[in-house]
Design a protein around this motif. Sequence first.
Motif, PDB file in Angstrom:
ATOM      1  N   ALA A 167      36.135  10.696  26.179  1.00 39.06           N
ATOM      2  CA  ALA A 167      35.671  10.131  24.898  1.00 39.06           C
ATOM      3  C   ALA A 167      34.403   9.295  25.098  1.00 39.06           C
ATOM      4  CB  ALA A 167      36.766   9.308  24.244  1.00 39.06           C
ATOM      5  N   ALA A 168      34.339   8.547  26.190  1.00 38.45           N
ATOM      6  CA  ALA A 168      33.148   7.737  26.465  1.00 38.45           C
ATOM      7  C   ALA A 168      31.945   8.629  26.759  1.00 38.45           C
ATOM      8  CB  ALA A 168      33.411   6.794  27.637  1.00 38.45           C
ATOM      9  N   ALA A 169      32.156   9.717  27.506  1.00 42.26           N
ATOM     10  CA  ALA A 169      31.060  10.646  27.789  1.00 42.26           C
ATOM     11  C   ALA A 169      30.543  11.274  26.499  1.00 42.26           C
ATOM     12  CB  ALA A 169      31.521  11.726  28.770  1.00 42.26           C
ATOM     13  N   LEU A 170      31.453  11.623  25.587  1.00 42.62           N
ATOM     14  CA  LEU A 170      31.022  12.158  24.289  1.00 42.62           C
ATOM     15  C   LEU A 170      30.247  11.123  23.494  1.00 42.62           C
ATOM     16  CD1 LEU A 170      33.975  14.280  22.866  1.00 42.62           C
ATOM     17  CD2 LEU A 170      31.726  15.069  23.604  1.00 42.62           C
ATOM     18  N   ASP A 218      28.290  17.180  17.650  1.00 41.84           N
ATOM     19  CA  ASP A 218      29.113  18.339  17.317  1.00 41.84           C
ATOM     20  C   ASP A 218      30.459  18.326  18.040  1.00 41.84           C
ATOM     21  OD1 ASP A 218      28.244  18.943  19.890  1.00 41.84           O
ATOM     22  OD2 ASP A 218      27.547  20.956  19.392  1.00 41.84           O
ATOM     23  N   GLY A 219      30.768  17.221  18.723  1.00 41.66           N
ATOM     24  CA  GLY A 219      32.078  17.062  19.352  1.00 41.66           C
ATOM     25  C   GLY A 219      32.224  17.646  20.739  1.00 41.66           C
ATOM     26  N   VAL A 220      31.106  18.056  21.352  1.00 41.69           N
ATOM     27  CA  VAL A 220      31.151  18.620  22.701  1.00 41.69           C
ATOM     28  C   VAL A 220      29.804  18.384  23.382  1.00 41.69           C
ATOM     29  CG1 VAL A 220      30.394  20.941  22.025  1.00 41.69           C
ATOM     30  CG2 VAL A 220      31.860  20.668  24.018  1.00 41.69           C
ATOM     31  N   LEU A 221      29.819  18.243  24.686  1.00 45.07           N
ATOM     32  CA  LEU A 221      28.577  18.215  25.452  1.00 45.07           C
ATOM     33  C   LEU A 221      28.223  19.680  25.701  1.00 45.07           C
ATOM     34  CD1 LEU A 221      29.457  15.423  28.050  1.00 45.07           C
ATOM     35  CD2 LEU A 221      28.256  15.192  25.872  1.00 45.07           C
ATOM     36  N   ASP A 222      27.154  20.165  25.084  1.00 48.28           N
ATOM     37  CA  ASP A 222      26.854  21.590  25.168  1.00 48.28           C
ATOM     38  C   ASP A 222      25.399  21.893  25.523  1.00 48.28           C
ATOM     39  OD1 ASP A 222      25.844  20.811  22.709  1.00 48.28           O
ATOM     40  OD2 ASP A 222      26.990  22.256  21.538  1.00 48.28           O
TER      41      ASP A 222
END
Length: 153
Positions: free
Chosen positions: A103-106, A114-118
């Motif tokens: 959650a912290a990384a997001l 967008d709810g993801v690291l992409d």
Amino acid sequence: MALKRFLTIGAVATAALGGLVAGSSAAPAAGVSGPAFYVDHVLYRTVATPTDLTGTGAPDQSWDTIYSFGSAQRSVATAAPGDPGFNGGRWQVHAVGLPHGYAAALASGDLDHDGVLDAANEVYAAMAAGDAADLGVVKLFVCTVNKVPASQA
């Protein structure tokens, strides 16, 4: 507190390596994968080959990077076909630790919300904030990269 942080990072590294061996995201096992990893907000799949290029001594610039998050999310690669400097599917997989949790990384890295690291820039933002850590290379291999058709994304 330091021991808890170390154990969290170690668990993620173990999960990342396990995922690579078991055939999940960015796996070097032979065959066509389902959606495997992101490059610049686009989902890709692979046709992996049973290669292991660990120990070849090839210079770092001959590889593109895949950041493996283990079971937290799909991996993120730094390049795809058509990108300047793309190395033709030669991958250096780096395990990613999440010292403060996913959650912290997001919160620090999900730049487009967008709810993801992409994308690589999102991974780098989480790393710059100290919410993700590059734990180093866990695998070197070759596989092709193909966009996932929109109907399968």
